[in-house]
Design a protein around this motif. Structure first.
Motif, PDB file in Angstrom:
ATOM      1  N   ALA A  60       0.833  -1.202   0.000  1.00  0.00           N
ATOM      2  CA  ALA A  60       0.000   0.000   0.000  1.00  0.00           C
ATOM      3  C   ALA A  60       0.867   1.251   0.000  1.00  0.00           C
ATOM      4  O   ALA A  60       0.606   2.208  -0.741  1.00  0.00           O
ATOM      5  N   GLN A  61       1.911   1.238   0.808  1.00  0.00           N
ATOM      6  CA  GLN A  61       2.819   2.380   0.856  1.00  0.00           C
ATOM      7  C   GLN A  61       3.445   2.629  -0.512  1.00  0.00           C
ATOM      8  O   GLN A  61       3.549   3.780  -0.957  1.00  0.00           O
ATOM      9  N   THR A  62       3.850   1.573  -1.193  1.00  0.00           N
ATOM     10  CA  THR A  62       4.470   1.715  -2.517  1.00  0.00           C
ATOM     11  C   THR A  62       3.517   2.387  -3.495  1.00  0.00           C
ATOM     12  O   THR A  62       3.910   3.307  -4.237  1.00  0.00           O
ATOM     13  N   PHE A  63       2.257   1.971  -3.509  1.00  0.00           N
ATOM     14  CA  PHE A  63       1.291   2.559  -4.442  1.00  0.00           C
ATOM     15  C   PHE A  63       0.945   3.998  -4.052  1.00  0.00           C
ATOM     16  O   PHE A  63       0.722   4.849  -4.917  1.00  0.00           O
ATOM     17  N   LEU A  64       0.901   4.290  -2.770  1.00  0.00           N
ATOM     18  CA  LEU A  64       0.637   5.654  -2.342  1.00  0.00           C
ATOM     19  C   LEU A  64       1.795   6.581  -2.717  1.00  0.00           C
ATOM     20  O   LEU A  64       1.579   7.732  -3.113  1.00  0.00           O
ATOM     21  N   GLU A  65       3.009   6.075  -2.603  1.00  0.00           N
ATOM     22  CA  GLU A  65       4.164   6.862  -3.044  1.00  0.00           C
ATOM     23  C   GLU A  65       4.111   7.114  -4.545  1.00  0.00           C
ATOM     24  O   GLU A  65       4.455   8.207  -5.015  1.00  0.00           O
ATOM     25  N   ARG A  66       3.658   6.119  -5.296  1.00  0.00           N
ATOM     26  CA  ARG A  66       3.505   6.298  -6.731  1.00  0.00           C
ATOM     27  C   ARG A  66       2.438   7.358  -7.032  1.00  0.00           C
ATOM     28  O   ARG A  66       2.607   8.197  -7.927  1.00  0.00           O
ATOM     29  N   ALA A  67       1.343   7.328  -6.271  1.00  0.00           N
ATOM     30  CA  ALA A  67       0.296   8.332  -6.450  1.00  0.00           C
ATOM     31  C   ALA A  67       0.818   9.734  -6.152  1.00  0.00           C
ATOM     32  O   ALA A  67       0.486  10.704  -6.860  1.00  0.00           O
ATOM     33  N   LEU A  68       1.656   9.860  -5.142  1.00  0.00           N
ATOM     34  CA  LEU A  68       2.248  11.160  -4.819  1.00  0.00           C
ATOM     35  C   LEU A  68       3.155  11.650  -5.945  1.00  0.00           C
ATOM     36  O   LEU A  68       3.210  12.854  -6.236  1.00  0.00           O
ATOM     37  N   GLU A  69       3.865  10.733  -6.585  1.00  0.00           N
ATOM     38  CA  GLU A  69       4.709  11.103  -7.731  1.00  0.00           C
ATOM     39  C   GLU A  69       3.863  11.561  -8.912  1.00  0.00           C
ATOM     40  O   GLU A  69       4.234  12.486  -9.640  1.00  0.00           O
ATOM     41  N   LEU A  70       2.715  10.910  -9.100  1.00  0.00           N
ATOM     42  CA  LEU A  70       1.862  11.228 -10.242  1.00  0.00           C
ATOM     43  C   LEU A  70       1.069  12.518 -10.035  1.00  0.00           C
ATOM     44  O   LEU A  70       0.727  13.198 -11.012  1.00  0.00           O
ATOM     45  N   TRP A  71       0.757  12.843  -8.796  1.00  0.00           N
ATOM     46  CA  TRP A  71      -0.152  13.946  -8.504  1.00  0.00           C
ATOM     47  C   TRP A  71       0.197  15.243  -9.244  1.00  0.00           C
ATOM     48  O   TRP A  71      -0.677  15.832  -9.915  1.00  0.00           O
ATOM     49  N   PRO A  72       1.443  15.743  -9.178  1.00  0.00           N
ATOM     50  CA  PRO A  72       1.744  17.016  -9.862  1.00  0.00           C
ATOM     51  C   PRO A  72       1.795  16.903 -11.385  1.00  0.00           C
ATOM     52  O   PRO A  72       1.839  17.927 -12.075  1.00  0.00           O
ATOM     53  N   LYS A  73       1.784  15.687 -11.911  1.00  0.00           N
ATOM     54  CA  LYS A  73       1.861  15.482 -13.363  1.00  0.00           C
ATOM     55  C   LYS A  73       0.489  15.404 -14.020  1.00  0.00           C
ATOM     56  O   LYS A  73       0.393  15.358 -15.254  1.00  0.00           O
ATOM     57  N   GLY A  82     -12.740  15.357  -4.259  1.00  0.00           N
ATOM     58  CA  GLY A  82     -12.829  15.151  -2.816  1.00  0.00           C
ATOM     59  C   GLY A  82     -11.565  14.620  -2.173  1.00  0.00           C
ATOM     60  O   GLY A  82     -11.601  14.092  -1.063  1.00  0.00           O
ATOM     61  N   LEU A  83     -10.445  14.752  -2.863  1.00  0.00           N
ATOM     62  CA  LEU A  83      -9.181  14.214  -2.360  1.00  0.00           C
ATOM     63  C   LEU A  83      -8.089  15.244  -2.595  1.00  0.00           C
ATOM     64  O   LEU A  83      -8.085  15.942  -3.621  1.00  0.00           O
ATOM     65  N   ASP A  84      -7.173  15.373  -1.658  1.00  0.00           N
ATOM     66  CA  ASP A  84      -6.022  16.249  -1.869  1.00  0.00           C
ATOM     67  C   ASP A  84      -4.735  15.504  -1.531  1.00  0.00           C
ATOM     68  O   ASP A  84      -4.753  14.391  -1.005  1.00  0.00           O
ATOM     69  N   ARG A  85      -3.636  16.125  -1.853  1.00  0.00           N
ATOM     70  CA  ARG A  85      -2.326  15.498  -1.672  1.00  0.00           C
ATOM     71  C   ARG A  85      -2.033  15.233  -0.193  1.00  0.00           C
ATOM     72  O   ARG A  85      -1.397  14.231   0.150  1.00  0.00           O
ATOM     73  N   ILE A  86      -2.540  16.097   0.689  1.00  0.00           N
ATOM     74  CA  ILE A  86      -2.295  15.923   2.117  1.00  0.00           C
ATOM     75  C   ILE A  86      -2.923  14.627   2.612  1.00  0.00           C
ATOM     76  O   ILE A  86      -2.335  13.897   3.419  1.00  0.00           O
ATOM     77  N   THR A  87      -4.114  14.321   2.111  1.00  0.00           N
ATOM     78  CA  THR A  87      -4.771  13.069   2.502  1.00  0.00           C
ATOM     79  C   THR A  87      -3.935  11.862   2.086  1.00  0.00           C
ATOM     80  O   THR A  87      -3.799  10.893   2.843  1.00  0.00           O
ATOM     81  N   ILE A  88      -3.370  11.920   0.879  1.00  0.00           N
ATOM     82  CA  ILE A  88      -2.535  10.805   0.419  1.00  0.00           C
ATOM     83  C   ILE A  88      -1.284  10.685   1.291  1.00  0.00           C
ATOM     84  O   ILE A  88      -0.853   9.577   1.636  1.00  0.00           O
ATOM     85  N   LEU A  89      -0.707  11.817   1.686  1.00  0.00           N
ATOM     86  CA  LEU A  89       0.457  11.788   2.574  1.00  0.00           C
ATOM     87  C   LEU A  89       0.091  11.167   3.924  1.00  0.00           C
ATOM     88  O   LEU A  89       0.872  10.395   4.487  1.00  0.00           O
ATOM     89  N   GLU A  90      -1.105  11.491   4.440  1.00  0.00           N
ATOM     90  CA  GLU A  90      -1.562  10.885   5.698  1.00  0.00           C
ATOM     91  C   GLU A  90      -1.697   9.372   5.544  1.00  0.00           C
ATOM     92  O   GLU A  90      -1.284   8.606   6.430  1.00  0.00           O
ATOM     93  N   GLU A  91      -2.301   8.945   4.452  1.00  0.00           N
ATOM     94  CA  GLU A  91      -2.486   7.511   4.227  1.00  0.00           C
ATOM     95  C   GLU A  91      -1.135   6.805   4.069  1.00  0.00           C
ATOM     96  O   GLU A  91      -0.944   5.692   4.573  1.00  0.00           O
ATOM     97  N   ALA A  92      -0.206   7.454   3.379  1.00  0.00           N
ATOM     98  CA  ALA A  92       1.120   6.862   3.199  1.00  0.00           C
ATOM     99  C   ALA A  92       1.848   6.752   4.538  1.00  0.00           C
ATOM    100  O   ALA A  92       2.540   5.757   4.802  1.00  0.00           O
ATOM    101  N   ALA A  93       1.672   7.762   5.389  1.00  0.00           N
ATOM    102  CA  ALA A  93       2.304   7.735   6.708  1.00  0.00           C
ATOM    103  C   ALA A  93       1.788   6.570   7.536  1.00  0.00           C
ATOM    104  O   ALA A  93       2.562   5.856   8.184  1.00  0.00           O
ATOM    105  N   GLU A  94       0.475   6.355   7.506  1.00  0.00           N
ATOM    106  CA  GLU A  94      -0.096   5.265   8.292  1.00  0.00           C
ATOM    107  C   GLU A  94       0.302   3.911   7.716  1.00  0.00           C
ATOM    108  O   GLU A  94       0.577   2.969   8.467  1.00  0.00           O
ATOM    109  N   ALA A  95       0.336   3.811   6.392  1.00  0.00           N
ATOM    110  CA  ALA A  95       0.766   2.546   5.783  1.00  0.00           C
ATOM    111  C   ALA A  95       2.204   2.225   6.171  1.00  0.00           C
ATOM    112  O   ALA A  95       2.534   1.078   6.501  1.00  0.00           O
TER     113      ALA A  95
END
Length: 288
Positions: A60-73, A82-95
């Motif tokens: 899960a962490q690997t895919f969330l990191e990939r999503a963070l890489e894709l977000w600005p592109k 209904g989703l922002d980058r901060i939420t993905i960072l929170e999810e990645a932190a918990e994973a």
């Protein structure tokens, strides 16, 4: 070709054959290889959530990191609603924390805090500082953890009563308890318990019961402390929250040992190990 595979798989959910996590991962892989970034981003998030549901936290962490890489592109109009980058960072932190990598969790939360000015959203900033405090504690940096916890308490509003406020008070009470400030800790724990019950926040209620019971037991009042500790642990088990189960088991187990009920303490430790394993949290708590 990869895009065609991804489209076909999305149209045929029955192909998963029970392997939801692996199926979602393969779809994400094909959209990434096809360089279809607008499709790859939600696919990566879906794969992360499927992995989390299957307790595959490192994946899960690997895919969330990939999503963070894709977000600005990805262009703004194509980003998930209904989703922002901060939420993905929170999810990645918990994973990362669930996978046993508290240091990486700290990096993710600090990145989220850098993107969120406290004045813009004090509640959300306070919750992030609270998360940071836990990850710092898990990494062994207790002093920084206390500072983050105190900052969270400053930011999370007192009124109206909220589950977030109950949770921070329970953890502040625990912080005071481990520093032998039992009277102050007990007062905060009781405040946390009152708020928890007023707003129906059951996980903070379990944690508040735990610290109240420990405050009593640390002053050798096992007759009152152990039943309260047991109530907190039973609630945590009922809720199935791994962190609450772990914390309340540690508190109750210590009190049982201190009152010479060693067999009961050992039985509790074994049962807790099994519960933590069954909830997929062994990497985080199993060795503690």
């Amino acid at each position: 070709l990869h895009a065609a595979y991804a489209q076909a798989m999305e149209a045929r959910a029955e192909w998963a054959r029970g392997d939801t996590s692996g199926f979602a991962a393969r779809i994400a892989h094909h959209w990434l290889r096809a360089h279809e970034l607008e499709r790859a981003l939600p696919a990566a998030l879906n794969a992360a959530h499927a992995a989390t549901a299957g307790f595959a936290f490192a994946e899960a962490q690997t895919f969330l990191e990939r999503a963070l890489e894709l977000w600005p592109k990805v262009i703004a109009t194509a980003l998930p609603e209904g989703l922002d980058r901060i939420t993905i960072l929170e999810e990645a932190a918990e994973a990362a924390a669930q996978a046993g990598d508290a240091r990486r969790s700290i990096d993710f939360v600090r990145a989220a805090l850098a993107e969120l000015p406290a004045v813009a959203d004090p509640m959300r900033a306070g919750v992030l500082h609270h998360r940071l405090a836990w990850y710092l504690n898990e990494s062994g940096d207790w002093q920084a953890g206390v500072a983050a916890l105190e900052r969270a308490a400053e930011l999370i509003p007192i009124d109206p009563p909220t589950p977030e406020r109950a949770r921070i008070l329970a953890d502040l009470a625990h912080s005071l308890m481990v520093r032998s400030r039992y009277g102050d800790s007990l007062a905060l724990g009781e405040a946390a318990l009152a708020i928890s019950r007023a707003v129906g926040a059951r996980v903070p209620e379990a944690r508040a019961l735990n610290v109240i019971g420990l405050d009593l037991a640390c002053r050798s009042d096992f007759e009152r402390g152990i039943p309260i500790l047991r109530e907190g642990h039973e609630l945590a088990v009922e809720l199935g929250d791994p962190l609450a189960i772990f914390l309340t088991a540690v508190g109750l187990g210590w009190a049982l040992d201190e009152s010479a009920r060693h067999d009961e303490s050992l039985e509790l430790a074994r049962a807790t190990h099994d519960r933590i394993r069954d909830l997929g949290a062994e990497a985080r708590f199993g060795g503690q």
